[in-house]
Design a protein around this motif. Structure first.
Motif, PDB file in Angstrom:
ATOM      1  N   GLY B  98      -8.889 -20.718 -20.458  1.00  0.00           N
ATOM      2  CA  GLY B  98      -9.032 -19.401 -19.850  1.00  0.00           C
ATOM      3  C   GLY B  98      -7.651 -19.232 -19.491  1.00  0.00           C
ATOM      4  O   GLY B  98      -7.497 -18.291 -18.753  1.00  0.00           O
ATOM      5  N   LYS B  99      -6.749 -19.624 -20.227  1.00  0.00           N
ATOM      6  CA  LYS B  99      -5.182 -19.258 -19.896  1.00  0.00           C
ATOM      7  C   LYS B  99      -4.972 -17.806 -20.332  1.00  0.00           C
ATOM      8  O   LYS B  99      -5.342 -17.008 -21.355  1.00  0.00           O
ATOM      9  N   LEU B 100      -4.236 -17.252 -19.030  1.00  0.00           N
ATOM     10  CA  LEU B 100      -4.031 -15.789 -19.202  1.00  0.00           C
ATOM     11  C   LEU B 100      -2.290 -15.467 -19.776  1.00  0.00           C
ATOM     12  O   LEU B 100      -1.671 -16.235 -19.085  1.00  0.00           O
ATOM     13  N   ILE B 101      -2.170 -14.866 -20.539  1.00  0.00           N
ATOM     14  CA  ILE B 101      -0.898 -14.403 -21.075  1.00  0.00           C
ATOM     15  C   ILE B 101      -0.559 -13.075 -20.501  1.00  0.00           C
ATOM     16  O   ILE B 101      -1.321 -11.991 -20.737  1.00  0.00           O
ATOM     17  N   PHE B 102       0.484 -12.838 -19.642  1.00  0.00           N
ATOM     18  CA  PHE B 102       0.719 -11.580 -19.047  1.00  0.00           C
ATOM     19  C   PHE B 102       1.767 -10.976 -19.647  1.00  0.00           C
ATOM     20  O   PHE B 102       2.691 -11.516 -20.090  1.00  0.00           O
ATOM     21  N   GLY B 103       1.763  -9.420 -19.454  1.00  0.00           N
ATOM     22  CA  GLY B 103       2.824  -8.669 -19.756  1.00  0.00           C
ATOM     23  C   GLY B 103       4.021  -8.587 -18.525  1.00  0.00           C
ATOM     24  O   GLY B 103       3.642  -9.351 -17.543  1.00  0.00           O
ATOM     25  N   GLN B 104       4.991  -8.138 -18.669  1.00  0.00           N
ATOM     26  CA  GLN B 104       5.793  -7.889 -17.754  1.00  0.00           C
ATOM     27  C   GLN B 104       5.666  -7.194 -16.550  1.00  0.00           C
ATOM     28  O   GLN B 104       6.219  -7.306 -15.396  1.00  0.00           O
ATOM     29  N   GLY B 105       4.780  -6.490 -16.541  1.00  0.00           N
ATOM     30  CA  GLY B 105       4.076  -5.642 -15.604  1.00  0.00           C
ATOM     31  C   GLY B 105       4.921  -4.274 -15.646  1.00  0.00           C
ATOM     32  O   GLY B 105       5.799  -3.959 -15.931  1.00  0.00           O
ATOM     33  N   THR B 106       4.198  -3.163 -15.228  1.00  0.00           N
ATOM     34  CA  THR B 106       4.447  -1.595 -14.908  1.00  0.00           C
ATOM     35  C   THR B 106       4.292  -1.325 -13.434  1.00  0.00           C
ATOM     36  O   THR B 106       3.527  -1.455 -12.947  1.00  0.00           O
ATOM     37  N   GLU B 107       5.444  -1.050 -13.180  1.00  0.00           N
ATOM     38  CA  GLU B 107       5.831  -0.493 -11.799  1.00  0.00           C
ATOM     39  C   GLU B 107       5.217   0.826 -11.659  1.00  0.00           C
ATOM     40  O   GLU B 107       5.801   1.805 -12.182  1.00  0.00           O
ATOM     41  N   LEU B 108       4.242   1.317 -10.977  1.00  0.00           N
ATOM     42  CA  LEU B 108       3.666   2.546 -10.703  1.00  0.00           C
ATOM     43  C   LEU B 108       3.908   3.127  -9.406  1.00  0.00           C
ATOM     44  O   LEU B 108       3.711   2.690  -8.437  1.00  0.00           O
ATOM     45  N   SER B 109       4.732   4.164  -9.458  1.00  0.00           N
ATOM     46  CA  SER B 109       5.116   4.906  -8.284  1.00  0.00           C
ATOM     47  C   SER B 109       4.459   6.276  -8.187  1.00  0.00           C
ATOM     48  O   SER B 109       4.476   7.262  -9.127  1.00  0.00           O
ATOM     49  N   VAL B 110       3.631   6.355  -7.238  1.00  0.00           N
ATOM     50  CA  VAL B 110       3.021   7.919  -6.933  1.00  0.00           C
ATOM     51  C   VAL B 110       3.777   8.720  -5.701  1.00  0.00           C
ATOM     52  O   VAL B 110       3.705   8.168  -4.610  1.00  0.00           O
ATOM     53  N   LYS B 111       4.036   9.679  -6.277  1.00  0.00           N
ATOM     54  CA  LYS B 111       4.877  10.696  -5.209  1.00  0.00           C
ATOM     55  C   LYS B 111       3.887  11.683  -4.690  1.00  0.00           C
ATOM     56  O   LYS B 111       3.192  12.078  -5.226  1.00  0.00           O
ATOM     57  N   PRO B 112       4.013  11.935  -3.317  1.00  0.00           N
ATOM     58  CA  PRO B 112       2.993  13.030  -2.746  1.00  0.00           C
ATOM     59  C   PRO B 112       3.420  14.231  -3.085  1.00  0.00           C
ATOM     60  O   PRO B 112       4.557  14.536  -3.556  1.00  0.00           O
TER      61      PRO B 112
END
Lengths: 113, 112
Positions: B98-112
């Motif tokens: 069940g080993k998960l291999i992850f990406g580095q992650g994407t930071e999502l910023s939502v502006k009002p």
């Protein structure tokens, strides 16, 4: 709340010391996984246990060891700690040994000084 | 080799659609996942897709998989400020438990 619990939430210790991180999986889940999250390495898989047996191993250092007990909780032991071991350690659980749904605990933040 | 790549940042306006992209290299992927991590919290499983599917829709989330190009995307419709978080793409491989291999992650910023 995923149903996976981890203790402690935070741990501060000195280099050379040994610590134990604990994880309780969701009720009924047989697999437990350990992951390390650090700024330089990202999220890395360490090890998986399924019903008490080691199932898969990742980039786990020899100074680190884990086990899963008959009640299915798991412990991750980190020894001879170095500054670079400072990270967030996550535990996840799933129902089977290759289940496609892994649920993560809140993590233990380890700081080595 | 095992490699999952994501762009690091994405900024959108509230109400717009967000599209987060991911590429992977190993053709023995079995499942591909999207996880969300809010500050100081663990990872929340958002959705996943079996590697022989092209698309999966779950309320505001649409996952598209292009197996030929080894490209996965997550579309969030009507993005809200509460969607601001880091989004991780991950895969499991055949014969690796069940080993998960992850990406580095994407930071999502939502502006009002």
């Amino acid at each position: 709340d995923s149903g996976v619990t981890q203790t402690p939430k935070h741990l501060i210790t000195a280099t050379g010391q040994r610590v134990t991180l604990r994880c309780s999986p969701r009720s009924g889940d047989l697999s437990v996984y350990w992951y390390q999250q650090s700024l330089d390495q990202g999220l890395q898989f360490l090890i998986q246990y399924y019903n008490g047996e080691e199932r898969a191993k990742g980039n786990i250092l020899e100074r680190f060891s884990a086990q899963q007990f008959p009640d299915l909780h798991s412990e991750l032991n980190l020894s001879s700690l170095e500054l670079g071991d400072s990270a967030l350690y996550f535990c996840a659980s799933s129902s089977g040994d290759r289940s496609y749904e892994q649920y993560f605990g809140p993590g233990t933040r380890l700081t080595v000084t | 080799g095992e490699d999952v790549e994501q762009s690091l940042f994405l900024s959108v306006r509230e109400g717009d659609s967000s599209v987060i992209n991911c590429t992977y290299t190993d053709s023995s992927s079995t499942y591909l996942y999207w996880y969300k991590q809010e500050p100081g919290a663990g990872l929340q499983l958002l959705t996943y897709i079996f590697s022989n599917m092209d698309m999966k829709q779950d309320q505001r989330l649409t996952v598209l998989l292009n197996k030929k190009d080894k490209h996965l995307s997550l579309r969030i419709a009507d993005t809200q400020t509460g969607d601001s978080a880091i989004y991780f793409c991950a895969e499991t491989l055949y014969n690796q438990g069940g080993k998960l291999i992850f990406g580095q992650g994407t930071e999502l910023s939502v502006k009002p």
